[in-house]
Design a protein around this motif. Structure first.
Motif, mmCIF file in Angstrom:
data_model
loop_
_atom_site.group_PDB
_atom_site.id
_atom_site.type_symbol
_atom_site.label_atom_id
_atom_site.label_comp_id
_atom_site.label_asym_id
_atom_site.label_seq_id
_atom_site.Cartn_x
_atom_site.Cartn_y
_atom_site.Cartn_z
ATOM 1 N N GLN A 249 0.831 -1.206 0.000
ATOM 2 C CA GLN A 249 0.000 0.000 0.000
ATOM 3 C C GLN A 249 0.868 1.260 0.000
ATOM 4 O O GLN A 249 0.671 2.167 -0.804
ATOM 5 N N GLU A 250 1.876 1.296 0.880
ATOM 6 C CA GLU A 250 2.741 2.467 0.978
ATOM 7 C C GLU A 250 3.603 2.622 -0.285
ATOM 8 O O GLU A 250 3.784 3.730 -0.797
ATOM 9 N N ALA A 251 4.109 1.481 -0.802
ATOM 10 C CA ALA A 251 4.952 1.562 -2.006
ATOM 11 C C ALA A 251 4.140 2.068 -3.192
ATOM 12 O O ALA A 251 4.631 2.879 -3.995
ATOM 13 N N ASN A 253 1.424 3.986 -2.999
ATOM 14 C CA ASN A 253 1.158 5.406 -2.742
ATOM 15 C C ASN A 253 2.361 6.253 -3.101
ATOM 16 O O ASN A 253 2.232 7.294 -3.736
ATOM 17 N N ASN A 254 3.543 5.802 -2.677
ATOM 18 C CA ASN A 254 4.766 6.555 -2.982
ATOM 19 C C ASN A 254 4.976 6.663 -4.482
ATOM 20 O O ASN A 254 5.320 7.720 -4.990
ATOM 21 N N ALA A 255 4.775 5.524 -5.175
ATOM 22 C CA ALA A 255 4.995 5.531 -6.629
ATOM 23 C C ALA A 255 4.075 6.560 -7.281
ATOM 24 O O ALA A 255 4.528 7.378 -8.093
ATOM 25 N N LEU A 256 2.794 6.551 -6.893
ATOM 26 C CA LEU A 256 1.844 7.485 -7.516
ATOM 27 C C LEU A 256 2.171 8.927 -7.150
ATOM 28 O O LEU A 256 2.183 9.805 -8.005
ATOM 29 N N ARG A 257 2.437 9.158 -5.862
ATOM 30 C CA ARG A 257 2.632 10.542 -5.389
ATOM 31 C C ARG A 257 3.933 11.138 -5.881
ATOM 32 O O ARG A 257 3.994 12.296 -6.264
ATOM 33 N N HIS A 258 5.011 10.347 -5.873
ATOM 34 C CA HIS A 258 6.329 10.931 -6.153
ATOM 35 C C HIS A 258 6.903 10.551 -7.512
ATOM 36 O O HIS A 258 7.770 11.245 -8.022
ATOM 37 N N GLY A 259 6.465 9.399 -8.066
ATOM 38 C CA GLY A 259 7.152 8.897 -9.270
ATOM 39 C C GLY A 259 6.409 9.120 -10.570
ATOM 40 O O GLY A 259 7.021 9.137 -11.624
ATOM 41 N N MET A 298 7.358 9.430 6.720
ATOM 42 C CA MET A 298 7.554 8.249 7.558
ATOM 43 C C MET A 298 7.431 6.947 6.768
ATOM 44 O O MET A 298 7.648 5.870 7.307
ATOM 45 N N GLY A 299 7.049 7.042 5.485
ATOM 46 C CA GLY A 299 6.726 5.844 4.705
ATOM 47 C C GLY A 299 7.853 4.830 4.622
ATOM 48 O O GLY A 299 7.657 3.649 4.955
ATOM 49 N N LEU A 300 9.033 5.271 4.191
ATOM 50 C CA LEU A 300 10.150 4.337 4.011
ATOM 51 C C LEU A 300 10.557 3.737 5.355
ATOM 52 O O LEU A 300 10.811 2.539 5.474
HETATM 53 MG MG LIG Z 1 5.258 7.792 1.536
#
Ligand SMILES: [Mg+2]
Ligand SMILES: Nc1ncnc2c1ncn2[C@@H]1O[C@H](COP(=O)(O)OP(=O)(O)OP(=O)(O)O)[C@@H](O)[C@H]1O
Length: 341
Positions: A249-251, A253-259, A298-300
């Protein structure tokens, strides 16, 4: 400001300085003895003896200094091991070390013991925070699903009955509007409950939960999300399935938000008692070491902590312009009951 030649001299290692100073003293003593002497055999014997004594003294001095400084190598090696991540490294006791240097080593060891204990305390705290968060989310989701959603469903039923009984057309239209609003609220409450704590994970297991997560991610983005899941996912203990799900879920989210990737691939496999989840995106990528230092979120950190809570590991590989890959590996067997959700 010291003259350049003095600074160059001071830069010579201590052993070199001592050897050089001793050599100069030997040469000066020999020169004086030669200048004052009369060249008799007795005096020559005396000069040879003097030269030998001074030479031996030079060698002994150099050996003593080398032995006394040797523990510095241990200090340096320990510092390197700590820097490389081996927090159990300590300065070994040395029988040849000078007492002062011995004390420096002991002081460093005490410092390292303190840091290790503090680190362990922080990790316990972090795991408690994660567990408490999970418990809280599960309880909110339960409350939303079992209480709020049930009440709304009862309200909808009641409104349907009223709509059937009312004769006035205007009133029927109004009741229908209210019923639609209540139905939308019910959908939102269910979605909220699902986002907070997906019951599909408890009810159907990791594979279907990840498939659903992938479909939902596709719906709210431009990215395609592919899932390649192994058939043997049932062998993964529920607590570990939950860790893998949260990390995915976090990975995502990170991919969508940052990548901003075009394609995200979720791979999940089980082999040799280990479950391995890989989330790969072809987005912008980033410098993990720099993100680790900057700690913008805090995700990573939470991914790593979640994995280590169940004796697993999380590895993040990325570089600017080259996408990101998160790999989590956890043992499949059950964890001792320590209060996880
Ligand atoms: Mg994150
Ligand atoms: N898949 C990714 N693609 C590009 N950059 C990423 C990716 N994952 C992480 N990052 C970078 O690493 C940083 C740290 O990520 P992390 O998940 O720890 O924090 P966050 O997403 O910013 O905040 P939080 O997760 O707490 O809401 C992000 O701010 C982002 O710059």
């Amino acid at each position: 400001m010291l003259p350049r030649w003095v600074r160059s001299l001071l830069r010579i290692p201590l052993v070199g300085k001592i050897a050089g100073a001793n050599a100069l003293i030997v040469l000066a003593a020999m020169a004086v003895a030669f200048a004052r002497g009369d060249g008799s055999p007795a005096e020559t014997r005396y000069l040879v003896l003097l030269a030998t004594a001074l030479g031996v003294s030079l060698v002994v001095n150099v050996v003593l200094v080398l032995v006394a400084l040797n523990p510095l190598t241990d200090l340096e090696a320990t510092a390197h091991r700590i820097w490389g991540g081996d927090l159990q490294a300590r300065v070994p006791p040395s029988v040849v070390a000078d007492p002062d240097l011995q004390r420096v080593g002991s002081a460093l060891n005490v410092l390292l013991d303190g840091l290790t204990a503090e680190r362990a305390r922080l990790r316990t705290l972090a795991s408690e925070v994660i567990r408490a968060g999970d418990r809280e989310r599960a309880s909110i989701a339960r409350e939303l699903h079992d209480s709020t959603a049930q009440t709304l469903a009862a309200l909808l039923l009641e409104l349907s009955v009223i709509a059937g009984e009312v004769r006035d057309e205007k009133a029927v239209a109004r009741v229908e509007r209210v019923r639609r609003i209540a139905s939308d609220v019910l959908d939102e409450v269910k979605l909220l409950a699902h986002t907070v704590h997906p019951r599909v994970l408890d009810d159907l297991g990791l594979g279907p939960a990840l498939q659903l997560l992938a479909r939902e991610t596709e719906e709210r983005s431009q990215a395609r999300v592919a899932v390649e899941a192994d058939a043997a996912l049932d062998t993964i203990a529920p607590s570990r399935q939950s860790v893998l799900y949260r990390v995915a879920q976090e990975a995502l989210n990170n991919a969508l938000r940052h990548g901003k990737p075009k394609l995200i691939t979720l791979r999940l496999g089980v082999s040799g008692g280990l479950a391995r989840l890989e989330v790969e995106d072809d987005g912008a990528g980033f410098d993990p070491a720099e993100a680790e230092r900057r700690r913008p979120g805090m995700g990573l950190f939470t991914m790593r902590e979640r994995a280590s809570l169940v004796s697993g590991t999380a590895e993040i590989t990325s570089a600017k312009g080259q996408g990101t890959r998160v790999v989590v590996t956890v043992p499949t067997d059950s964890v001792p009951p320590t209060g996880e959700t």
